[in-house]
Write a protein that holds these residues in place. Structure first.
Motif, mmCIF file in Angstrom:
data_model
loop_
_atom_site.group_PDB
_atom_site.id
_atom_site.type_symbol
_atom_site.label_atom_id
_atom_site.label_comp_id
_atom_site.label_asym_id
_atom_site.label_seq_id
_atom_site.Cartn_x
_atom_site.Cartn_y
_atom_site.Cartn_z
ATOM 1 N N UNK A 79 0.860 -1.179 0.000
ATOM 2 C CA UNK A 79 0.000 0.000 0.000
ATOM 3 C C UNK A 79 0.895 1.226 0.000
ATOM 4 N N UNK A 80 0.696 2.129 -0.942
ATOM 5 C CA UNK A 80 1.519 3.338 -1.027
ATOM 6 C C UNK A 80 1.009 4.371 -0.033
ATOM 7 N N UNK A 81 1.943 4.910 0.760
ATOM 8 C CA UNK A 81 1.608 5.933 1.743
ATOM 9 C C UNK A 81 2.328 7.215 1.359
ATOM 10 N N UNK A 82 1.614 8.328 1.300
ATOM 11 C CA UNK A 82 2.223 9.614 0.964
ATOM 12 C C UNK A 82 2.961 10.149 2.180
ATOM 13 N N UNK A 83 4.292 10.188 2.110
ATOM 14 C CA UNK A 83 5.096 10.630 3.244
ATOM 15 C C UNK A 83 5.241 12.140 3.296
ATOM 16 N N UNK A 84 5.202 12.784 2.160
ATOM 17 C CA UNK A 84 5.327 14.235 2.127
ATOM 18 C C UNK A 84 4.193 14.816 1.308
ATOM 19 N N UNK A 85 3.781 16.017 1.651
ATOM 20 C CA UNK A 85 2.757 16.710 0.888
ATOM 21 C C UNK A 85 3.011 18.207 0.999
ATOM 22 N N UNK A 86 2.610 18.982 0.018
ATOM 23 C CA UNK A 86 2.815 20.429 0.083
ATOM 24 C C UNK A 86 2.101 21.023 1.294
ATOM 25 N N UNK A 87 2.761 21.984 1.937
ATOM 26 C CA UNK A 87 2.165 22.644 3.094
ATOM 27 C C UNK A 87 1.293 23.791 2.598
ATOM 28 N N UNK A 88 0.051 23.832 3.054
ATOM 29 C CA UNK A 88 -0.876 24.859 2.596
ATOM 30 C C UNK A 88 -0.555 26.205 3.216
ATOM 31 N N UNK A 89 -1.053 27.265 2.601
ATOM 32 C CA UNK A 89 -0.879 28.605 3.153
ATOM 33 C C UNK A 89 -1.523 28.716 4.530
ATOM 34 N N UNK A 90 -2.621 28.027 4.721
ATOM 35 C CA UNK A 90 -3.292 28.072 6.017
ATOM 36 C C UNK A 90 -2.401 27.501 7.113
ATOM 37 N N UNK A 91 -1.743 26.387 6.814
ATOM 38 C CA UNK A 91 -0.847 25.765 7.801
ATOM 39 C C UNK A 91 0.337 26.671 8.087
ATOM 40 N N UNK A 92 0.920 27.261 7.035
ATOM 41 C CA UNK A 92 2.051 28.167 7.228
ATOM 42 C C UNK A 92 1.644 29.394 8.034
ATOM 43 N N UNK A 93 0.469 29.916 7.762
ATOM 44 C CA UNK A 93 -0.007 31.077 8.501
ATOM 45 C C UNK A 93 -0.222 30.763 9.971
ATOM 46 N N UNK A 94 -0.827 29.609 10.241
ATOM 47 C CA UNK A 94 -1.043 29.192 11.630
ATOM 48 C C UNK A 94 0.283 28.981 12.346
ATOM 49 N N UNK A 140 10.827 35.108 5.702
ATOM 50 C CA UNK A 140 10.784 33.889 4.889
ATOM 51 C C UNK A 140 9.365 33.361 4.780
ATOM 52 N N UNK A 141 8.670 33.289 5.900
ATOM 53 C CA UNK A 141 7.313 32.748 5.889
ATOM 54 C C UNK A 141 6.340 33.673 5.140
ATOM 55 N N UNK A 142 6.428 34.967 5.357
ATOM 56 C CA UNK A 142 5.499 35.875 4.696
ATOM 57 C C UNK A 142 5.720 35.898 3.188
ATOM 58 N N UNK A 143 6.957 35.747 2.745
ATOM 59 C CA UNK A 143 7.217 35.650 1.307
ATOM 60 C C UNK A 143 6.655 34.350 0.747
ATOM 61 N N UNK A 144 6.748 33.266 1.528
ATOM 62 C CA UNK A 144 6.139 32.011 1.092
ATOM 63 C C UNK A 144 4.613 32.131 1.014
ATOM 64 N N UNK A 145 4.049 32.978 1.850
ATOM 65 C CA UNK A 145 2.608 33.238 1.818
ATOM 66 C C UNK A 145 2.235 34.254 0.744
ATOM 67 N N UNK A 146 3.233 34.662 -0.041
ATOM 68 C CA UNK A 146 3.052 35.552 -1.192
ATOM 69 C C UNK A 146 2.609 36.960 -0.793
#
Length: 268
Positions: free
Chosen positions: A13-28, A187-193
């Motif tokens: 069974x394939x398990x996704x180990x990594x996934x893109x972090x959403x803007x909501x998660x970065x903001x929190x 860094x974080x605010x630039x990632x949040x565009x």
């Protein structure tokens, strides 16, 4: 078997180990890091300013003391001072840890390394001179206008460990503030565009706000310093010269006040 696969009862069974972090998660995440560090300090500083403004005599009759004693017993006081410095740096370790979960090394991302020691020290000394001399003039003007509380940069007893602790406190302040409110936050605010202007303004306003316990002059001076430091980081991607500059400024303020005659600082 492919990477990220595990064996189940019915086969692989394939398990996704990594996934893109959403803007909501970065903001929190950003709000939580600030809430554990300088954002929390900003809230307390605003409450402290309100208390000073509403106290008898107004703001100019109040005192803002830094590096105060925690116990009349010298070695217990030393223990408290060292513990305070160590635990104040935990949010920095958290911020670096969170950045390290992404591709690349957080130290290089922030420019918090020893790759350019000579250049970092030279740039830091230049920034300290650029900020320090006009900052003294602004602080004097604010004191004359009654816009600041009376500042006591060091209120520790005269003991063998006083100067080393004040130097460590200066380094702690520099690392905490420059890594969190410049390196990590930018860094974080630039990632949040966020737009560059909004990033710079936010960093500068947060820096000014957690100095409000000293008064309005301190807010303005530190906000201007925040604009300069943010622009420097965005241009160079190195936070280390900012740490050097901030350390030099605080060492001069803390150790100078501790060692020089008190009458030299009556204008504060």
């Amino acid at each position: 078997m492919p990477a990220g696969a595990v064996i189940g009862h019915s086969g692989a069974v394939t398990v996704e180990l990594t996934r893109p972090v959403s803007h909501r998660v970065l903001g929190t995440e950003t709000l939580l890091v600030l809430g554990l560090s300088l954002g929390q300090s900003a809230v307390y500083a605003m409450v402290s300013l309100t208390a000073k403004l509403t106290a008898e005599g107004g703001l100019s009759r109040q005192t803002a003391a830094l590096n105060t004693s925690a116990s009349p017993r010298p070695y217990l006081d030393l223990t408290y001072q060292v513990l305070g410095i160590v635990f104040a740096l935990v949010p920095v370790l958290l911020a670096v840890h969170l950045l390290n979960r992404e591709p690349g090394d957080a130290g290089r991302t922030l420019g918090l390394d020893a790759r350019q020691p000579g250049l970092d020290v030279a740039r830091g000394a230049g920034l300290a001179a650029l900020i320090g001399l006009p900052g003294l003039a602004l602080f004097w003007a604010a004191a004359q206008l009654g816009l600041n509380a009376t500042l006591v940069p060091a209120a520790l007893p005269e003991l063998w460990w006083t100067v080393p602790v004040l130097i460590l406190a200066a380094v702690q302040n520099a690392v905490l503030e420059e890594v969190i409110v410049v390196g990590y936050l930018t860094t974080r605010l630039r990632q949040l565009q966020w737009r560059l202007g909004a990033v710079i303004a936010t960093s500068a306003l947060i820096r000014g706000s957690y100095h409000l316990y000293q008064g309005f002059g301190a807010f303005v001076g530190n906000a201007v310093m925040g604009v300069i430091f943010s622009l420097f980081f965005l241009r160079t991607r190195r936070v280390m010269p900012l740490v050097v500059a901030h350390t030099l400024l605080d060492v001069v303020a803390f150790v100078g006040y501790s060692l020089l005659p008190r009458e030299w600082f009556d204008w504060l």
